[in-house]
Enzyme design. Sequence first.
Site, PDB file in Angstrom:
ATOM      1  CG  ASN A   1       1.600   6.936  -5.747  1.00  0.00           C
ATOM      2  OD1 ASN A   1       1.587   8.016  -5.167  1.00  0.00           O
ATOM      3  ND2 ASN A   1       0.601   6.523  -6.497  1.00  0.00           N
TER       4      ASN A   1
ATOM      5  CG  HIS B   1      -0.491   2.306   0.447  1.00  0.00           C
ATOM      6  ND1 HIS B   1       0.563   1.442   0.285  1.00  0.00           N
ATOM      7  CD2 HIS B   1      -1.482   1.582   1.041  1.00  0.00           C
ATOM      8  CE1 HIS B   1       0.235   0.252   0.759  1.00  0.00           C
ATOM      9  NE2 HIS B   1      -1.004   0.308   1.213  1.00  0.00           N
TER      10      HIS B   1
ATOM     11  CB  THR C   1      -0.929  12.666  -2.723  1.00  0.00           C
ATOM     12  OG1 THR C   1       0.114  11.681  -2.674  1.00  0.00           O
ATOM     13  CG2 THR C   1      -0.464  13.920  -2.015  1.00  0.00           C
ATOM     14  CD  GLU C   2      -1.933   9.070  -7.228  1.00  0.00           C
ATOM     15  OE1 GLU C   2      -2.035   7.853  -7.505  1.00  0.00           O
ATOM     16  OE2 GLU C   2      -1.323   9.879  -7.945  1.00  0.00           O
ATOM     17  CG  ASN C   3      -6.087   4.686  -0.174  1.00  0.00           C
ATOM     18  OD1 ASN C   3      -7.080   4.663   0.541  1.00  0.00           O
ATOM     19  ND2 ASN C   3      -5.405   3.591  -0.464  1.00  0.00           N
TER      20      ASN C   3
END
Length: 681
Positions: A375, A457, A524-526
């Site tokens: 991240n 992000h 993978t992450e937002n």
Amino acid sequence: MRRLGKARSLEDQRGEVEEAGASPGPSSPLKASAGGQAAATAATRAFHAQGRRRPRWGWRTELLTSSRSATSDKPDEPGHGGGPGAMKPAQAVALWWPLVLLSGLRAAGEAAPGEASFCYGTFPPGFSWGVGSSAFQTEGAWDQDGKGPSIWDAFTHGRKRQVLGDETADSACDGYYKTQEDVLLLQELRVCHYRFSLSWPRLLPTGVRAEQVNEKGIKFYSDLIDALLRGNVTPIVTLHHWDLPQLLQGRFGGWQNASMAGYFRDYADLCFEAFGDRVKHWITFSDPRVRGASPGRGQHAPGTAHSSRGPHLLSPQTMVEKGYETGEHAPGLQLRGTGLYQAAHHVLKAHAQAWHSYDSRWRGRQRGLVGISLNCDWGEPVDISDPRDIEAAERYLQFCLGWFADPIYVGDYPQVMKDRIGRKSREQGLDLSRLPAFSRQEKSYIKGTADFLGLGHFTTRFVTERNHSSRQGPSYQNDRDLVELVDPNWLDPVSQGLYSVPWGFRRLLHFAQTQYGNPPIYVTENGAAPKLYCAELCDAWRIQYLKEYINEMLKALKDGANVKGYTWWSLLDKFEWEKGYAERYGLYHVDFAVRSKPRYAKASAHFYKRVITANGLPGPREVQSWQQEALETCSVNNQIRAVEPLLDHMRLASEIAVPTVCALCVLTAALLLTLLLRGPR
């Protein structure tokens, strides 16, 4: 916080800092590391300045970087109390200058190409849309069916005030008992994949495979994977999302110990063996360094409240920094300037061992992919015409993303990290750098150990140069020599510190594309959470965040970034580490006050379902209708949710009344029968 009546230029601000004795000083140019980093850095510089000039507006900024490292914890050291060691006025101004409001005028001009316009369109065929979660945050059942304790169990059950409200994840979302229900939610969303993590202590209660394997844990995850596949949902499985077995921490000191790499490899091998016939996408570590979530104004996480020495404001930090530098996350160690670098060093070695094990033993049969999830927020120079700010922004990215990605893609830590930490270590009287060094064999072993790059992000920071004296003591924040700022014009509907700055997402994707040879990227992450506790299902602000960030990802694809999939964080509201249950990232609201932990779809869930079905944002008319439909649906859901307590009471009453009435009927019948039998013959 009020706006200043008159805006001051960046140079005026720097002049005031220099007069206060905190001169930024000359900046050191970045040195290029092996493998083409110089060319990538040049490309990044070009991207910063590609025909873009700033619009003229008045703006103020707020300090996000921790000032803790600039003060001493000892009362008899300079800066605390009176006497010879008391802080001089100039020193006080130097310490507190960033805490006052800053303002300036940006250079006039047009916005960056494409940033001012919305880019409608669809994604390539086969693009994968999904949602994510992690074991500790959702499963609950912390001591059930043979699960061992994790460092987060120990942390939340330890001394008070570790977590907001002294909450624990003992039951969390009860995901351990609600697998089928949650899989139905995934099917309802029509996602292509579900990213979740395995609990290491649920599978290996002591952390050591040779000692004990929990078959009930194996069965639980095997059943979950089977249920996903039956629902046409691809599992993307994370091996480690911060919940290290507590017994490994107690015995060996956790990630401070080099032996952890071997234990992690054994654990990974167990997972590949048990689930690899069905799982084709593996993530070794989730966000081992940083995620953009930090306390800002208002509610502080434990340990960040105002003290007699002033407010302690924090920059984004997570597993190794909060766990081994500041002590705000499990395992709660405060090894400033050393612990986090040592932990990261061993995490990278563990990642490489797991990748090589899969590559040599399992890939031929299972045909899967193994990557890592990192991240990073985007760092934008405050002044794109100032080389010092450009280099500070590049340094920000290298200390964030490059710290873990460079060893994997380039073969060593970023040169700027080695130079800065090495120089400061020497100035602090150390013979060796606080940043561990890889041997030639280790560099070769780690390089190339990612089949894809997982990229998380959340937000963006403005970055400017600021040299921190080595006399302030070792710390990650001091090593970076920079200050993080935010523009108050940015939308701030979300959790503390997570401003909505969509254009930074495109820039980060571009950075990864140019810096690391355009690898396959899975976002993978937002995601975003409301700033304050909010139980509303009509989250129009989250729809806006989702729409704008997906739009910037589409632009990045058109730029040439090799983005393969997108994961919204997260499926459910869940336990949010030191924030407890105060922040809610889920597309589905979870009512933690009700024993059954019911899930309710938010408006953003309906909107995201439409995006998935259309494989993008096809046109303004369609997108606008989706938003309107989602908000109308959530209004109905709110009404249903409002009457649910009454229905629960009615169900409870019926559960009590029906058996009671039946029992009375039986007793009455028995009494009548007895009377009849005793009657005159």
